[in-house]
Design an enzyme around this catalytic site. Structure first.
Site: not given
Length: 370
Positions: A129, A132, A187, A257, A309, A331
């Site tokens: 992305h 990031e 993104r 990420h 999610y 992340e």
């Protein structure tokens, strides 16, 4: 009104009691605050002036015009660095091109390790992305640590003698360039979509793993657009082709990420647990403990669907379903204070702590080859 969701990735993923980070235009902020107040929603302003935060992210003391591991580097600088690092360390690093992007840029891959017969490998990618930025910074840092501490750091030396690391410093190169030239908050990729004026596909919704069934959008204008088909993007296809060609040797897949401080493993596209769930959970437990030990940065870990999610079409799920049983998504920092606009002064500590987790996972894989 345009609302840019930072966490989660889109409005469709918002659930009751979830903390949500989003960006709105300055002239809409009072209106938004009124709506939140009227509806009794607790909120706080994390970044009251995004442009100021964008300017402030370049706070590194390293004032070099060229490449620096403690700065955010442009794609031009990173591309030159891939050539230099390979030229300067021919016994440890080699560079190849695994494809090209929609806009025609070469996708560079670094192979890091001492040459030896039939070595197994670990694949690490960054920069899926575009916004990031801390992610590509980690891939560069990883290669730096490999070449600088080989022969000194016993763990890394063993790892590099016994395994190869395929490092893809930026997957979404076109998007990354666009965040430097046009829109820091971009993104997706920069590919044109048929029958739409909207640009780009979310590369991490474009893999053939429950493709476009959940947590992804079939609308080209959305930030989580899954693409016209699995692997419709040249970047997805290049990465997937490379992994398919090297399936017999690649034993772990790590994708980096930001942001949220999480260590995730499959599945994202289903609530079903992977067959080696207990093993992945224990690896993630120790890896996050190692990471936290350095600066006390708190990480959460677990299967992605329940930990954050559900989201279909991710590279980690796809790699796992290809038979790569050690598949993890990092992340990185932070948890929303700066979000995607993490200051350069945090590159070094972020990379140092993340390296501890990556070294632990790599060493575990080395001791549990299959």
């Amino acid at each position: 009104m345009q609302v840019d969701f930072w966490q989660p990735d889109s409005v469709t993923l918002v659930r009751p009691k979830m903390q949500v980070d989003f960006r709105v235009e300055a002239d809409k902020s009072f209106e938004v605050e009124d709506v939140l107040k009227e509806n009794g929603v607790e909120y706080r302003v994390l970044i009251d002036n995004l442009q100021a935060a964008l300017d402030a992210q370049f706070d590194s003391k390293a004032r070099t015009t060229g490449h620096s591991y403690e700065k955010y580097n442009s794609w031009e600088t990173i591309a030159a660095w891939t050539a230099d690092i390979a030229a300067q360390n021919p016994d440890l690093v080699s560079r190849s091109v695994i494809g090209e992007t929609y806009e025609g840029r070469s996708i560079y891959l670094l192979k890091v390790g001492k040459s030896g017969p039939n070595k197994k490998a670990i694949f690490i990618d960054c920069g899926f992305h575009a916004r990031e930025w801390i992610s590509p910074a980690f891939c560069q840092w990883f290669v730096k640590e490999a070449v600088e501490t080989y022969g000194k750091d016993t763990v890394l030396t063993t790892l590099l003698n016994s395994l190869d690391f395929y490092v893809l410093p930026v997957v979404n190169i076109d998007g990354y360039v666009y965040t430097w030239t046009n829109n820091r908050m971009w993104r997706k990729t920069r590919s044109k979509n048929a029958h739409s004026l909207c640009i780009g596909t979310d590369l991490n919704r474009n893999f053939n793993a429950g493709w476009c069934t959940t947590g992804a959008s079939d609308n080209p204008c959305d930030s989580t657009y899954c693409g016209s088909a699995p692997e419709s993007e040249k970047e997805t296809k290049a990465l997937a082709d490379f992994i398919r060609e090297h399936l017999s040797t690649i034993k772990a897949y790590l994708t980096v990420h930001s942001y949220s401080q999480l260590l995730l493993f499959p599945y994202s596209y289903t609530y079903n647990l992977p067959s080696n769930y207990e093993e992945l959970k224990s690896i993630a437990h120790v890896a996050t403990k190692q990471l936290t030990s350095l600066y006390n940065t708190k990480y959460t870990y677990g299967p992605a669907a329940t930990t954050i999610y559900p989201a279909a079409g991710g590279s980690d799920d796809w790699a796992y379903d290809q038979g790569i049983k050690y598949s993890f998504t990092f992340e990185l920092r932070d948890t929303g204070r700066y979000g995607f606009v993490l200051p350069e002064s945090q590159i070094k500590p972020t990379c140092e702590e993340t390296l501890l987790a990556v070294k632990y996972i790599a060493n575990y894989v080395l001791e549990h080859l299959y």
